[in-house]
Design a protein around this motif. Structure first.
Motif, mmCIF file in Angstrom:
data_model
loop_
_atom_site.group_PDB
_atom_site.id
_atom_site.type_symbol
_atom_site.label_atom_id
_atom_site.label_comp_id
_atom_site.label_asym_id
_atom_site.label_seq_id
_atom_site.Cartn_x
_atom_site.Cartn_y
_atom_site.Cartn_z
ATOM 1 N N GLN A 82 0.819 -1.205 0.000
ATOM 2 C CA GLN A 82 0.000 0.000 0.000
ATOM 3 C C GLN A 82 0.857 1.261 0.000
ATOM 4 N N TYR A 126 -4.005 5.921 -0.515
ATOM 5 C CA TYR A 126 -4.361 5.734 0.903
ATOM 6 C C TYR A 126 -5.547 6.598 1.321
ATOM 7 N N GLY A 168 -4.297 4.158 5.556
ATOM 8 C CA GLY A 168 -5.353 5.096 5.211
ATOM 9 C C GLY A 168 -5.984 5.737 6.435
#
Length: 436
Positions: A82, A126, A168
């Protein structure tokens, strides 16, 4: 022929929870789960990116799996992917990648690849991770205790931390879903539940509810089969009076809180972008101890942060000793690419090592001091599934986080037993005797 899948998890309790939930999905679809060192059709590495070393280890483990079984699928999923998708995608040995969300789709991606079809490797930014992904535990690898994830994401952006970019923004699980899972786990025989999240104390904050965690804890008191609940790491600024009251008054809540201090210097805390001063942290601790006398306080401290001096390190040592933590997790600072602190002037590695050694020695003394406070007392111990390799004694934890060694039969595993705490074995273990 039955297909085989193997999983390797790096990092935190949230990752461990998610891996177990994904394993359930593979089992539901007829896969056999094997050890990561064995031959498998699919290898999944649930990655960590907190440090450069964690990322390096993720790459190493994935490549090792591909060398062992060149025809198998190897995937890296989670935080490392990510935060650094381009970096992970350049690893030649990897067949597909996924970010921090949509882990429930890992099986579908693997099946598509095994069938010879291409899969979409697009990873959301994110900031676009807005929905909480519901993953449930159906099978348990450990019936003594279970991590239950209730929240994902972090909005805090401490200057040393990559996690907000890897997880996130804050997303919280519905209270009724959390309660239902914990009720089911406790009815299956799990004795201790650990509430966990990327930023546990932010639970419900995206909906403007600063008391959401306290409300969830209150709901858990209504589960008759539930024996113990422990909170994972939480900021002192996020503990309200209602939470203190529940821990003090309700037997199911363990009198143990992990409050990250990170530094005992206001100058360094400011550089870290931490949301409190040393005085505020001490004030929270004083209020907690007034309300919960047997409280175990554990903490994290980062040593060698950019700008650390002998003076600021000495301030940290003084605060750690003054508070008298039950345990201090010492983290030598390591610059993480992509964080503001990585661009600051870094300390010499020898100085960081020296500071770490000093604080770890202090931690050993603090742990012994904490043990001595409870010698001669009787406390319930949750017996673990494993025996201590040095002594062949059963191990277990008291509610206030003392690790106890006792002599007893295997039948006591996963049972709460009353134990008299007799003497320290070492700084990490205390010897106890089961009360007949």
């Amino acid at each position: 022929m039955i297909k085989k899948a193997a999983f390797y998890t790096l990092g935190c309790k949230v990752n461990q929870y998610e891996t177990e939930a994904v394993i359930d999905i593979f089992l539901d679809n007829g896969y056999q789960i094997v050890d990561f060192s064995e031959m498998a059709d699919v290898y999944i590495v649930n990655s960590c990116t907190v440090t450069n070393e964690a990322a390096r280890k993720t790459r190493q483990i994935a490549r090792r799996a591909k060398r062992r079984s060149p025809d198998s699928l190897v995937a890296i999923v989670g935080c490392y992917t990510q935060a650094f998708p381009d970096e992970v995608s350049e690893i030649e040995e990897i067949d597909f990648v996924m970010g921090s969300n949509n882990k429930a789709e890992i099986l579908d991606k693997a099946e598509e690849m095994l069938a010879g079809r291409d899969v979409d490797a697009e990873i959301k930014k994110y900031k676009e991770l807005r929905d909480y992904e519901e993953l449930n535990l159906k099978r348990l690898s450990n019936t003594t205790r279970a991590n239950v994830k209730i929240e994902d994401g972090c909005n805090q952006f401490c200057s040393y931390c990559i996690i907000p970019y890897a997880r996130g923004p804050v997303r919280s699980r519905k209270k009724e879903d959390v309660v239902a899972e914990i009720r089911k786990l406790s009815q299956q025989g799990v004795k201790e539940i650990i509430l966990t999240g990327t930023h546990l104390g932010a639970y419900g904050s995206e909906n403007g509810n600063s008391k959401a965690l306290t409300e969830l804890m209150q709901s858990l008191t209504e589960i008759e089969s539930l024996k113990r609940v422990r909170l994972s790491s939480i900021e002192g600024t996020e503990i309200d009076q209602g939470m203190m009251d529940l821990i003090a008054e309700e037997d199911i809540f363990c009198p143990h809180l992990h409050l990250p201090l990170q530094s005992g210097s206001d100058q360094i805390l400011d550089a870290m972008q931490r949301p409190y001063t040393v005085a505020e942290f001490k004030e929270t601790v004083a209020e907690l101890r007034k309300r919960i006398p047997d409280l175990a306080l554990t903490t994290d401290v980062i040593v060698g942060f950019p700008g650390e001096t002998e003076e600021t390190f000495a301030q940290t040592v003084e605060v750690v000793k003054e508070i008298g933590f039950a345990k201090v997790h010492v983290f030598p600072y390591s610059a993480r690419e992509g964080t503001p602190a990585a661009g600051m002037d870094q300390l010499n590695g020898n100085i960081v090592t020296e500071y770490s050694k000093k604080l770890r020695l202090i931690n050993e003394a603090l742990m012994l001091d904490y043990q001595k406070e409870f010698l001669g007392e009787k406390r319930e111990v949750l017996i673990e599934e494993v025996r201590d390799h040095q002594t062949d004694l059963l191990t277990g934890y008291t509610d206030n986080y003392l690790k106890v060694l006792v002599d007893g039969p295997d039948e006591l595993k996963n049972e709460l037993v009353e134990v008299k705490l007799e003497e320290p074995f070492d700084s990490h273990h205390i010897l106890g005797k089961i009360i007949d």
